[in-house]
Each structure stands twice: as C-alpha cells, then as structure tokens.
Scaffold this motif. Structure first.
Motif, short mmCIF file in Angstrom:
data_model
loop_
_atom_site.label_atom_id
_atom_site.label_comp_id
_atom_site.label_asym_id
_atom_site.label_seq_id
_atom_site.Cartn_x
_atom_site.Cartn_y
_atom_site.Cartn_z
N ILE A 118 9.38 15.37 29.21
CA ILE A 118 9.24 14.58 27.98
C ILE A 118 7.81 14.60 27.42
CG2 ILE A 118 8.95 12.37 29.23
CD1 ILE A 118 10.65 11.12 26.90
N ASN A 119 6.80 14.59 28.30
CA ASN A 119 5.42 14.62 27.78
C ASN A 119 5.13 15.94 27.07
OD1 ASN A 119 4.37 12.00 28.62
ND2 ASN A 119 4.69 12.76 30.71
N GLU A 120 5.65 17.05 27.64
CA GLU A 120 5.50 18.35 26.96
C GLU A 120 6.17 18.31 25.60
OE1 GLU A 120 6.81 21.79 29.32
OE2 GLU A 120 6.10 20.67 31.07
N GLY A 121 7.33 17.66 25.55
CA GLY A 121 8.07 17.56 24.28
C GLY A 121 7.24 16.86 23.22
N PHE A 122 6.58 15.78 23.59
CA PHE A 122 5.76 15.07 22.59
C PHE A 122 4.52 15.88 22.21
CE2 PHE A 122 8.38 11.32 23.52
CZ PHE A 122 8.66 10.97 22.21
N ASN A 123 4.01 16.68 23.15
CA ASN A 123 2.88 17.56 22.79
C ASN A 123 3.29 18.57 21.72
OD1 ASN A 123 0.70 16.57 24.12
ND2 ASN A 123 1.17 17.66 26.03
N LEU A 124 4.53 19.08 21.84
CA LEU A 124 5.02 20.03 20.84
C LEU A 124 5.11 19.37 19.47
CD1 LEU A 124 7.95 21.54 22.97
CD2 LEU A 124 5.90 22.77 22.24
N LEU A 125 5.46 18.08 19.45
CA LEU A 125 5.55 17.36 18.17
C LEU A 125 4.14 17.15 17.60
CD1 LEU A 125 7.39 15.78 16.16
CD2 LEU A 125 7.02 13.75 17.56
N LYS A 126 3.21 16.77 18.48
CA LYS A 126 1.82 16.51 18.03
C LYS A 126 1.17 17.77 17.47
CE LYS A 126 0.60 13.44 21.63
NZ LYS A 126 -0.28 13.05 22.68
N THR A 127 1.42 18.91 18.12
CA THR A 127 0.75 20.14 17.66
C THR A 127 1.48 20.79 16.49
OG1 THR A 127 2.01 21.42 19.25
CG2 THR A 127 -0.17 20.69 19.96
N GLY A 128 2.64 20.27 16.13
CA GLY A 128 3.38 20.83 14.99
C GLY A 128 4.20 22.05 15.37
N GLU A 129 4.30 22.31 16.70
CA GLU A 129 5.05 23.49 17.14
C GLU A 129 6.56 23.27 17.06
OE1 GLU A 129 4.75 26.02 21.08
OE2 GLU A 129 2.87 24.99 20.56
N SER A 130 6.98 22.01 17.29
CA SER A 130 8.42 21.75 17.25
C SER A 130 8.79 21.13 15.91
CB SER A 130 8.79 20.75 18.36
OG SER A 130 8.13 19.53 18.17
N LEU A 131 10.08 21.23 15.58
CA LEU A 131 10.59 20.42 14.47
C LEU A 131 11.19 19.20 15.17
CD1 LEU A 131 11.02 20.18 11.49
CD2 LEU A 131 13.25 21.21 11.78
N ARG A 132 12.35 19.35 15.79
CA ARG A 132 12.85 18.31 16.67
C ARG A 132 12.98 18.90 18.07
NH1 ARG A 132 11.79 13.86 14.47
NH2 ARG A 132 13.34 12.23 14.35
N ALA A 133 12.25 18.35 19.03
CA ALA A 133 12.49 18.65 20.43
C ALA A 133 13.44 17.57 20.92
CB ALA A 133 11.19 18.61 21.21
N ILE A 134 14.43 17.95 21.70
CA ILE A 134 15.35 16.95 22.24
C ILE A 134 15.41 17.04 23.76
CG2 ILE A 134 16.79 16.95 20.13
CD1 ILE A 134 19.01 18.29 21.89
N ILE A 135 15.75 15.92 24.35
CA ILE A 135 16.02 15.89 25.79
C ILE A 135 17.52 16.01 25.97
CG2 ILE A 135 15.90 14.49 27.90
CD1 ILE A 135 13.11 15.24 26.76
N ASP A 136 17.93 17.04 26.75
CA ASP A 136 19.35 17.19 27.10
C ASP A 136 19.46 16.69 28.54
OD1 ASP A 136 21.78 18.07 28.04
OD2 ASP A 136 21.70 19.99 26.99
N PHE A 137 20.12 15.55 28.71
CA PHE A 137 20.15 14.92 30.03
C PHE A 137 20.96 15.73 31.05
CE2 PHE A 137 18.84 11.39 27.40
CZ PHE A 137 17.94 10.71 28.20
N ASP A 138 21.73 16.71 30.58
CA ASP A 138 22.48 17.54 31.52
C ASP A 138 21.68 18.75 31.97
OD1 ASP A 138 24.68 15.85 31.62
OD2 ASP A 138 25.50 16.69 29.76
N MET A 139 20.46 18.90 31.40
CA MET A 139 19.60 20.00 31.86
C MET A 139 18.85 19.56 33.10
SD MET A 139 17.75 21.65 28.57
CE MET A 139 16.66 22.82 29.33
N LYS A 140 18.83 20.42 34.08
CA LYS A 140 18.12 20.07 35.32
C LYS A 140 16.67 20.56 35.22
CE LYS A 140 21.72 18.29 37.22
NZ LYS A 140 21.90 17.29 36.19
N GLY A 141 15.78 19.93 35.94
CA GLY A 141 14.40 20.42 35.95
C GLY A 141 13.43 19.29 36.10
#
Ligand SMILES: NC(=O)c1ccc[n+]([C@@H]2O[C@H](COP(=O)([O-])OP(=O)(O)OC[C@H]3O[C@@H](n4cnc5c(N)ncnc54)[C@H](O)[C@@H]3O)[C@@H](O)[C@H]2O)c1
Ligand SMILES: [Zn+2]
Ligand SMILES: [Zn+2]
Length: 377
Positions: free
Chosen positions: A354-377
């Motif tokens: 999730i922290n990486e996801g918000f970094n993508l939003l801050k840097t403008g790299e993502s449009l919408r990053a989402i968390i898929d709870f069925d993804m493992k990792g």
C-alpha cells in the motif's frame, strides 16, 4: 451461514498510527456486526487522493490510530440482527456517506447527506468494530476499507449487479460517483456547453466521462502532468492545457471560448487552482464546481462583484448522489461498458504494497492504483 460468522475475525489491515507516517500492516481483530450492521470481506480498495490528504494531516483533529480507505468493494461475510438490504454472499460497494432512508435529509431531495452519518469515523453507536493490540482504531467514514475485513452499518453498503467484478469494483465507491455526479448533479451540464476540468486523476477522468455523456461541446482538460492527456482524449477531451506552459490560464480559456468557460470543474485539492477556475468561468453565467479537498477551515477567494454579475460557485461531495441508491445504476453502467472502469486502473497491488501504491499516486505515475485483496504478496 459462513464458518466465521458470530466470532471475531483476526486479519490484516493497513493501520495509520499517526499523520505523516507510513501505513503499517498489522494483525487486527474485527468484531461481529451488531444490530443493522454487516461484516464485509474486502475484495478491492482504491487509493484515492483524499486518503493521501488525510494521511498528510489535512484534518488536524483526525482520530488516530485509524484504518482509513473509503473506496471499496467486497462480499458480505455475515450480517447483524435486523439487516434487510443485503445477505451473506452478496457483492457490495461500500458507500462513505450513509443512507438511512429515514431521516429528513434522506427523505428529502435537497442534499445527499444523511443525518445519521457519524462524523467521528466510528459506528452509529459511537464505537469502533476494529482493534489492534487491544486498542480501538477509528474507521474512516465508518467504513475503513484498508482492511481485509470491515464492519459497517447496512446504510453504508449498496448491493450491486452480481455480474460485476468485485476485484475492481472499488472505484464505484468513490471516484466514479464523485466525478460523474459532479457533472450530472452539481454541474447539470447541458448539451453543447463549453467546459474545463482541472486535475486529470481518477476523479477528473470520471468528470470527463460525465461531460462526454452530457454531450458537452468543448471539453478542455488541464493538468500539469501531460502523461494524463492521452487517456483524457479517449474519454472525450477536445483540448489540452498544461499550466506549466501557459502564463495566464483564465485569459487563455477566455480566448478559447466565448469569453469564459460555461462550466468549470476542479478535481485537484489546491486552493489557488480553485480560484483560477472561478476566474476562468464565464463572467456572466459561468459555473464552477469544486471537487478537490483543502485543509479543514481553509477558504477560497471569490469576488463579490464577480458573483453579482453572474459567476456561480458550488461544491460537491460524492458527486451529490445519495450513493446507496445511485451506486447500483453506476455499476450497471460499468457492466454495460458505458463507464470504462478498467481503463482507470493503472496498478494492482496486494495490501502489503500500500505504501508503494501511494508513492505512485504522489509521483503522478499511477492514475488509480488499487489493492486487490485476493493478490498475495
Ligand atoms: N468532493 C468529493 O467528494 C471528493 C471525492 C474524492 C476525491 N476528492 C478530491 O478530489 C481531488 C482529486 O482526487 P484524485 O484521487 O483524482 O487525485 P489525483 O492525485 O489522482 O489527481 C490530481 C491531478 O491533479 C493534477 N494537478 C496537480 N497540480 C495541478 C495544477 N496546478 N493544475 C492542474 N492539475 C494539477 C495532478 O497531476 C493529477 O493528475 C483530491 O483533492 C481528492 O481529495 C473529492
Ligand atoms: Zn475518494
Ligand atoms: Zn439518513
């Protein structure tokens, strides 16, 4: 009845212990749903800029520690006594403004707010259903979607088309109603009008889809990040402006339109941009719709004479939709392909990232990053 019903569930959640710190993945305990409440197994949650604003301290009174997240979808795991609108197994979208259907606000047509929505990020009885290390965590807008399981009131979930994909459906919890509704309900844009949108993130792109479906004439897309322009074009934008390349945006827009833009939408949380949009609206009838957030208590300048001569200024929360009622129709539009939800999603991540996801939003790299709870990792 599910095997987990009737007992607390231990699972993972992204906890914010205080403002301006990263999320920490913790084991939390999610209580059984009380009367009229539901427990949801989350399937997806979007990373909206509003979450970032709150993480960065936009509200100095925010009740930390907290589980935030307000754009989510999931499957009902179990229900408390007296729940009638959903049952275990239903795919639902969580809505961040409740709709009790009983208060004067819900029964009336003048607002999409509900008088029963607790404004303290707890449940309607004033307590939380989620604890960590024995400590109660506040639940953003009573729904707290950054958790594998959450509990909320049935007034905060909408049962939707069961053909929809619950692993991407989260976007109908915030950015789609917010942007699309800003046009349909707050702007009420007529066919052929000139329009401009500042901020082409998840919300701004949904404003564009609303303008396209309203058959606006000119649709001017404005963003400091030109990487957003190709998708904006796909969603119907006709003209593009980068504020870094234009000195006087209101003057430029007046030249591009009949002396000013008929309808301006601001889907970025920067006050000077809101003021700029107001001054770019047509001086005698232009309407500016504010969607972006600002620090609680902050004000924007709107000249008295500008208002007297006809500029209009309004704001909208949740696209002015009574979300529990409107979200099922919006999901149908997603299923039919009219609203292209999948194109908004640039990154899918497991909760642990999730922290990486918000970094993508801050840097403008993502449009919408989402968390898929069925993804493992
Ligand atoms: N009113 C509501 O109910 C509601 C609901 C959801 C989100 N919001 C708010 O809407 C805003 C947008 O959310 P989002 O998730 O789409 O954010 P985002 O970060 O994905 O998008 C913001 C966009 O604005 C652009 N931008 C930055 N500075 C700019 C400038 N000076 N001029 C023009 N564009 C600029 C960025 O490049 C980015 O593309 C946020 O403030 C969010 O909190 C409000
Ligand atoms: Zn949001
Ligand atoms: Zn109500």
């Amino acid at each position: 009845m599910s095997k987990t019903a009737g007992k607390p569930i231990r699972c993972h959640a992204a906890v914010l212990w205080k403002a301006n710190t990263p999320y920490i993945i913790e084991e939390v305990e999610v209580d059984v749903p009380k009367k009229r409440e539901v427990r949801v197994r989350m399937t997806s949650t979007g990373l909206c800029h509003s979450d970032l604003h709150f993480q960065e301290g936009i509200d100095e009174k925010w009740p930390f520690p907290s589980i935030i997240g307000h754009e989510g979808a999931g499957i009902i795991e179990s229900v408390g006594e007296g729940v009638t609108s959903v049952k275990p197994g239903d795919i639902v979208v969580l809505v961040f403004e409740s709709y009790c259907g009983e208060c004067d606000y819900c029964k009336g047509t003048r607002t999409n707010l509900c008088q029963k929505t607790p404004r303290n990020h707890l449940q309607m009885d004033g307590t939380s259903r989620i604890t960590c290390k024995g400590q109660a965590l506040s639940q953003m807008q009573s729904i707290s979607t950054f958790s594998e399981y959450t509990v909320t009131h049935e007034a905060n979930v909408a049962k939707v088309n069961q053909k929809a994909n619950p692993n991407t459906l989260c976007l109908v919890g915030c950015c789609i109603p917010t942007g699309y509704g800003a046009v349909m309900n707050a702007g009420k844009v007529p066919k052929g009008a000139t329009t401009a949108v500042w901020g082409l993130g998840g919300v701004g792109m949904c404003v564009l889809m609303g303008l396209r479906d309203s058959q606006a004439g000119k649709i001017i897309a404005i963003d400091t990040n030109p990487k957003k322009f190709p998708l904006a074009k796909e969603f119907g934008a006709t003209d593009f402006l980068n504020p870094k390349e234009v000195d006087d945006i209101p003057k430029k827009l007046a030249e591009m339109t009949n002396g000013g833009v008929d309808y301006c939408f601001v889907s970025v949380g920067i006050v000077p941009v809101m003021e700029q949009a107001f001054m770019a609206s047509h001086p005698n009838w232009g309407k500016t719709v504010i969607i972006g957030l600002a620090n609680i208590g902050e004000t924007m300048r709107a000249g008295v004479w500008e208002l007297l001569f006809g500029r209009q200024l309004i704001g909208t929360s949740y696209g002015s939709y009574k979300a529990k009622l409107a979200v099922p129709d919006l999901v149908d539009k997603v299923v039919s392909g009219q609203i292209q939800l999948e194109k908004l999603i640039t990154h899918r991540l497991p909760l642990s990232k999730i922290n990486e996801g918000f970094n993508l939003l801050k840097t403008g790299e993502s449009l919408r990053a989402i968390i898929d709870f069925d993804m493992k990792g």
